[in-house]
Design an enzyme around this catalytic site. Structure first.
Site, PDB file in Angstrom:
ATOM      1  N   LYS A  24       0.838  -1.207   0.000  1.00 55.51           N
ATOM      2  CA  LYS A  24       0.000   0.000   0.000  1.00 55.51           C
ATOM      3  C   LYS A  24       0.873   1.258   0.000  1.00 55.51           C
ATOM      4  CE  LYS A  24      -3.408  -0.240   2.673  1.00 55.51           C
ATOM      5  NZ  LYS A  24      -4.792  -0.398   2.861  1.00 55.51           N
ATOM      6  N   TYR A  66      15.904 -32.773 -13.246  1.00 53.85           N
ATOM      7  CA  TYR A  66      14.450 -32.888 -13.355  1.00 53.85           C
ATOM      8  C   TYR A  66      13.777 -32.923 -11.991  1.00 53.85           C
ATOM      9  CZ  TYR A  66      14.905 -37.917 -12.241  1.00 53.85           C
ATOM     10  OH  TYR A  66      15.164 -39.105 -11.617  1.00 53.85           O
ATOM     11  N   GLY A 118      -8.009  -7.896   4.209  1.00 48.55           N
ATOM     12  CA  GLY A 118      -8.881  -8.081   5.365  1.00 48.55           C
ATOM     13  C   GLY A 118      -8.238  -8.760   6.563  1.00 48.55           C
ATOM     14  N   MET A 153      -5.498  -7.693   8.342  1.00 37.65           N
ATOM     15  CA  MET A 153      -4.975  -6.808   9.387  1.00 37.65           C
ATOM     16  C   MET A 153      -5.921  -5.628   9.576  1.00 37.65           C
ATOM     17  SD  MET A 153      -0.934  -7.061   8.749  1.00 37.65           S
ATOM     18  CE  MET A 153      -1.044  -6.721   7.026  1.00 37.65           C
ATOM     19  N   HIS A 168       0.095 -41.698   3.461  1.00 35.51           N
ATOM     20  CA  HIS A 168      -0.422 -42.500   2.346  1.00 35.51           C
ATOM     21  C   HIS A 168      -1.593 -41.794   1.666  1.00 35.51           C
ATOM     22  CE1 HIS A 168      -2.963 -45.641   0.531  1.00 35.51           C
ATOM     23  NE2 HIS A 168      -1.800 -46.103   0.113  1.00 35.51           N
ATOM     24  N   SER A 193      17.955 -39.997  -7.455  1.00 34.49           N
ATOM     25  CA  SER A 193      16.661 -39.331  -7.368  1.00 34.49           C
ATOM     26  C   SER A 193      16.403 -39.071  -5.886  1.00 34.49           C
ATOM     27  CB  SER A 193      15.565 -40.221  -7.954  1.00 34.49           C
ATOM     28  OG  SER A 193      14.327 -39.576  -7.793  1.00 34.49           O
ATOM     29  N   ARG A 206      -3.064  -1.461  -6.068  1.00 37.75           N
ATOM     30  CA  ARG A 206      -2.185  -2.631  -5.943  1.00 37.75           C
ATOM     31  C   ARG A 206      -2.525  -3.592  -7.075  1.00 37.75           C
ATOM     32  NH1 ARG A 206      -5.111  -4.835  -0.445  1.00 37.75           N
ATOM     33  NH2 ARG A 206      -7.111  -5.274  -1.379  1.00 37.75           N
ATOM     34  N   CYS A 214      12.025 -36.932  -6.482  1.00 35.11           N
ATOM     35  CA  CYS A 214      10.720 -37.584  -6.660  1.00 35.11           C
ATOM     36  C   CYS A 214       9.900 -37.572  -5.380  1.00 35.11           C
ATOM     37  CB  CYS A 214      10.876 -38.990  -7.204  1.00 35.11           C
ATOM     38  SG  CYS A 214      11.734 -40.088  -6.079  1.00 35.11           S
ATOM     39  N   ARG A 234      -3.515   2.676   8.594  1.00 35.33           N
ATOM     40  CA  ARG A 234      -3.837   1.426   7.897  1.00 35.33           C
ATOM     41  C   ARG A 234      -2.610   0.558   7.695  1.00 35.33           C
ATOM     42  NH1 ARG A 234      -7.020   3.139   2.682  1.00 35.33           N
ATOM     43  NH2 ARG A 234      -8.154   1.216   3.051  1.00 35.33           N
TER      44      ARG A 234
END
Ligand code: PEP
Ligand code: MG
Length: 887
Positions: free
Chosen positions: A30, A858, A109, A111, A462, A771, A344, A838, A100
């Site tokens: 803000k 990866y 909403g 704070m 699980h 992995s 914003r 993984c 504020r």
């Protein structure tokens, strides 16, 4: 003062220096928006921002605002007095301000805000006289008393609201705007009395005291329960703190030429390019939020105040051009003059986010790379899973909350067993499966249910892992549930829910509702493919999937998976005849018997692998050998033991002895993973045979070169890996030679035990790939059980020891250090080694970013997280590129 904590946003004042990110870090969103609008010459009531650093200091100094900062606040008030010609605390011409909050990232909403600060019994009279509008003056004062009491002192809001309702009833009016100055004056007296009764002291008349208390209250609100929940859900670090904005009041409640509203430069629900918003005449900001009167659409302003509307449209356009993003703006009109109170980047739905990003590119406002940064990867979930109907959801109140384990929304009748889930679903009922926890046997019931709710278990339990794999909604670890399986009911939040009753669960928030909330299906818009293609262009990490079934593999492939990074073979052992053969294998007393049982499993496994290879073609498929402890395949209930003993042809006594023999105090650290193949190499032999035969068959059938990757789990020592690898290689090479085919395959390992990470240089010499099994690696590094940590982690969040669940977001300091260190040492020992992850972290955006920077090749995640990982990987690559360019 040595360090600067306060910054003006007033015309011509020295603004904060830095780019927008730095501005947001220090001034909050803000404050940064106000500073930018002021600098651009827009009509912003003058004020100043107390920085986020002051908030951090407030907490550091034991929730105190130190004298130096207090002094500076009053100095800055003097500056505002000079500009406005009004005086803070003056009886005749008082300067009033709003106080504020405003964090780096907006937390709508969460704070607190206080308006009309500076009023007291004397200055309210002055204000009435000066403006000639006593109604306005007393309306402002009653609002101030109400907000100050609520926000600063915690006096319940409802006490005031009841009095307003009483007054309206006594006067026979419907709206608060119909109350007269006299009515409001009376309300002020009543409100002050409520304050005094509650606080045992009069309402503070000294504006300086009011101001300091209000600033403290805003700082304090950073730590209120709802802000803490919001922060955790949105991964906003606690140490950021909030800034406080003190701003000269513009009065939207000063008559019918005044008002206040909120508007977006584009439609935040659809992304459509149109000014979208609403406003209320003769009102202050909180009225719009509270919905006490129905606001008018912003288009009405065009008729009501054409000049103001025109000015606002122009400002909105300028703001969007300036920030190059959809803006969410707050404005106030005071006697026909427009004032901007906030701008914003607006929150938006996933559909809107994609549309806006694509439109901004088409409009030439941003480039593709910038567009890729504009959508939060987690938001993509909403496009892939059903969600609750938004209006119906607003009306529902949750009765409890668990972990948001697998996103989406589910509504159905409660059942307590997987068999019931299957049966009820087969006759067309929609069900939600409620279990203390799930086990591999429940898989079919889980697949048949709309959603799964468990009492125990964390984010890698699980239920959570399997549900995510299936793309099913799951709320896990809702510890407040008391289940009574006998009576077929459970209690939560004081409600008793019986079998067949409707419940709704939200796997994206963790909320549980005792009512049926309708769901709306997932919708993937046309922008999705275009947007994801931009992401794919820049990312460096490949994105694989964790898939155990052809259905999962197909789904992941449709979502863009470039390979399978983890196929948990044990998940293939549970259906029909397979589980029987598996159990025969477990009770076998000799190698011969075991081999006989394994031979029965072989064709099933081979068939499953063939199906996976066919779907994935030449993309890598990583098959992990049997991992869980064997007791997981055996029954626990007396009647099941009897039935199964008969089925597999052993005595009940023998089966009981086997079960007792397999009992372990800590099965997670027991006889599992590669330890199974070290004791029973015939298991590795059978699995290798299944993999290689399948690869040969599919190569022959499709002409595609299948190159399987065999992954050995839970390795902690190079020799252990070598032992199992030798079994694999001997078996595989023999089959390949016999088939007379030229086939390559790889043997790698999971790094999921700290010792493996610490001896990675040795292990890498025996491995084609690593992995990272970060579920186990997290469990063993922290010494937390992945299924039990949920019981105590909440206390750790409350006490700010940990900010997030380490099973959800990779712990970069500890577990991450093991990953980095072993990746480096592994690569140094074996430059051809490829590296992936993984564990469940492979689909978590912050963890994916970590993997990019750690140099992994990866990430592998459940099918429904593949698009999220693709986008997160792209964002990491762009950040990396930009950081390097900035150096
Ligand atoms: C892991 O430990 O991270 C992993 C992927 O294996 P699992 O969850 O099957 O133990
Ligand atoms: Mg593991």
């Amino acid at each position: 003062m040595s360090h600067k904590f306060l910054y003006y946003f007033t015309e011509g004042s020295e603004a904060f220096h830095g780019d927008m990110t730095q501005m947001r870090n220090i001034l909050g969103g803000k404050g940064a928006g106000l500073a930018e609008m002021t600098a651009a010459g827009m009509p912003v009531p003058p004020g100043f921002t107390i920085s986020t650093e002051a908030c951090t200091l407030y907490y550091k100094e034991g929730r105190q605002i130190n004298e130096e900062i207090q002094k500076d606040i009053f100095e800055h008030m003097k500056g505002l007095e000079k500009i406005t010609g009004k005086t803070f605390g003056d009886i005749n011409n008082p300067l009033l301000v709003s106080v504020r909050s405003g964090a780096r990232q907006s937390m709508p909403g969460m704070m607190d805000t206080i308006l009309n600060l500076g009023l007291n019994d004397a200055s309210v009279e002055g204000l009435a006289k000066k403006t000639g509008n006593p109604r306005f003056a007393y309306d402002s004062y009653r609002r101030f008393v109400q907000m100050f009491a609520d926000v600063v002192m915690g006096v319940p809001k409802s006490l005031f609201e009841e009095e307003i309702d009483k007054m309206k009833a006594a006067k026979g009016v419907k709206n608060d705007i119909d109350l007269t100055a006299e009515d409001l004056k009376k309300l002020v007296e009543i409100f002050k009395k409520i304050y005094e009764d509650h606080e045992h002291k009069p309402f503070p008349q000294d504006p300086k005291e009011q101001l300091i208390e209000a600033v403290k209250a805003v700082f304090r609100s950073w730590d209120n329960p709802r802000a803490n929940v919001y922060r955790k859900m949105n991964e906003i670090p606690y140490e950021w703190g909030t800034a406080v904005n003190v701003q000269t009041m513009a009065f939207g409640n000063s008559g019918n030429r005044s008002g206040t509203g909120v508007a977006f430069t584009r439609n935040p629900a659809t992304g459509e390019k149109e000014l979208f918003g609403e406003y209320l005449i003769n009102a202050q900001g909180e009225d719009v939020v509270a919905g006490i009167r129905t606001p008018s659409p912003i288009s009405h302003l065009k008729e009501q105040m054409p000049d103001v509307y025109e000015q606002f449209v122009q400002i909105a356009q300028r703001l969007e051009n300036h920030f190059k993003d959809m803006q969410d703006m707050e404005f106030t009109i005071e006697d026909g003059h427009l004032y901007m109170l906030q701008t914003r980047n607006g929150k938006r739905t996933a559909t809107a986010a994609l549309k806006i990003a694509c439109d901004l590119v088409d409009e030439g406002m941003i480039d593709e790379e910038e567009a890729v940064l504009r959508v939060d990867p987690k938001q993509l979930d909403a496009l892939l899973h059903p969600q609750f109907d938004a209006d119906a959801l607003k009306k529902a109140t949750p009765i409890g909350r668990g972990l948001a384990a697998s996103p989406g929304a589910a509504c159905g009748k409660v059942v307590f067993t997987a068999d019931d889930a299957k049966e009820w679903a087969a006759r067309g009922e929609k069900v939600v499966l409620v279990r203390l926890e799930t086990s591999p046997e429940d898989i079919e019931g889980m697949a048949a249910a709309q959603g799964i709710l468990t009492v125990r278990g964390g984010m890698t339990s699980h239920a959570a892992v399997v549900a995510r794999g299936m793309g099913a909604c799951c709320v896990a670890g809702c510890g407040e549930i008391v289940v009574d399986y006998e009576k077929k009911q459970f209690t939560l939040g004081g409600k008793t829910i019986k079998e067949g009753d409707y419940i709704s669960i939200d796997g994206s928030t963790g909320y549980v509702y005792d009512v049926a909330i309708p769901t709306v299906p997932a919708t993937i818009s046309g922008n999705f493919g275009r947007y994801m293609a931009w992401a794919d262009k820049v990312r460096k990490l490949k994105v694989f999937t964790n898939a155990d079934t052809p259905r999962d593999a197909k789904q992941a492939s449709d979502f863009g998976a470039e390979g399978i990074g983890l196929c948990r073979t044990e998940h293939m052992f549970f259906e029909g005849e397979r589980i029987k053969a598996m159990r025969e294998m477990i009770v076998a007393e000799t190698t011969e018997e075991r081999k006989k049982a394994l031979a029965k499993i072989l064709p099933y496994q081979q068939g499953d692998f063939e199906a996976l290879f066919e779907i994935m073609g030449e993309r890598p498929v990583t098959i992990r050998f049997l991992d869980p402890p064997l007791h997981e395949f055996l029954p626990t209930k007396e009647e099941d033991i009897k039935e199964i003993a008969e089925e597999i042809g052993v005595t009940v006594e023998k089966l009981k002895n086997v079960i007792a023999g397999l009992h372990e105090f800590n099965p997670m650290m027991g006889h599992r993973g590669c330890r199974l193949s070290v004791t029973y190499p015939e298991i590795a032999e059978m699995q290798t045979t299944a993999v290689i035969n399948a690869a040969i068959n599919v190569t022959k059938k499709t002409g595609k070169k299948i190159e399987p990757r065999i992954m050995i789990p839970l390795v902690g020592e190079a020799k252990e890996l070598k032992y199992v690898k030798d079994v694999v290689v001997a078996t595989a090479d023999k089959i390949i030679k016999e088939a007379g085919i030229d086939m390559k395959y790889e043997v790698g390992t999971m790094i999921e035990i700290p010792r493996a990470a610490l001896t990675a240089g040795e292990i890498a010499k025996e491995a084609d790939f690593f992995s990272y099994g970060t579920n186990d690696l997290t469990q063993m590094t922290f010494g937390f059980s992945r299924d039990d940590a949920g019981k105590f982690l909440d206390a750790y969040y409350d006490k700010k020891i940990y900010e997030s669940d380490p099973f959800q977001h990779l712990d970069q300091k500890g577990v991450g250090r093991l990953v980095k260190l072993s990746a480096q040492e592994g690569k140094a020992a074996n430059p051809n080694l490829h590296l992936g992850i993984c564990g469940e972290h492979g689909g978590d955006p912050t963890s994916v970013e970590f993997c990019h920077f750690a140099g992994l090749d990866y990430v592998s995640c459940s099918p429904f997280r593949v698009p999220i990982a693709r986008l997160a990987a792209a964002q990491a690559a762009i950040k990396d590129k930009r950081a390097k360019a900035a150096k």
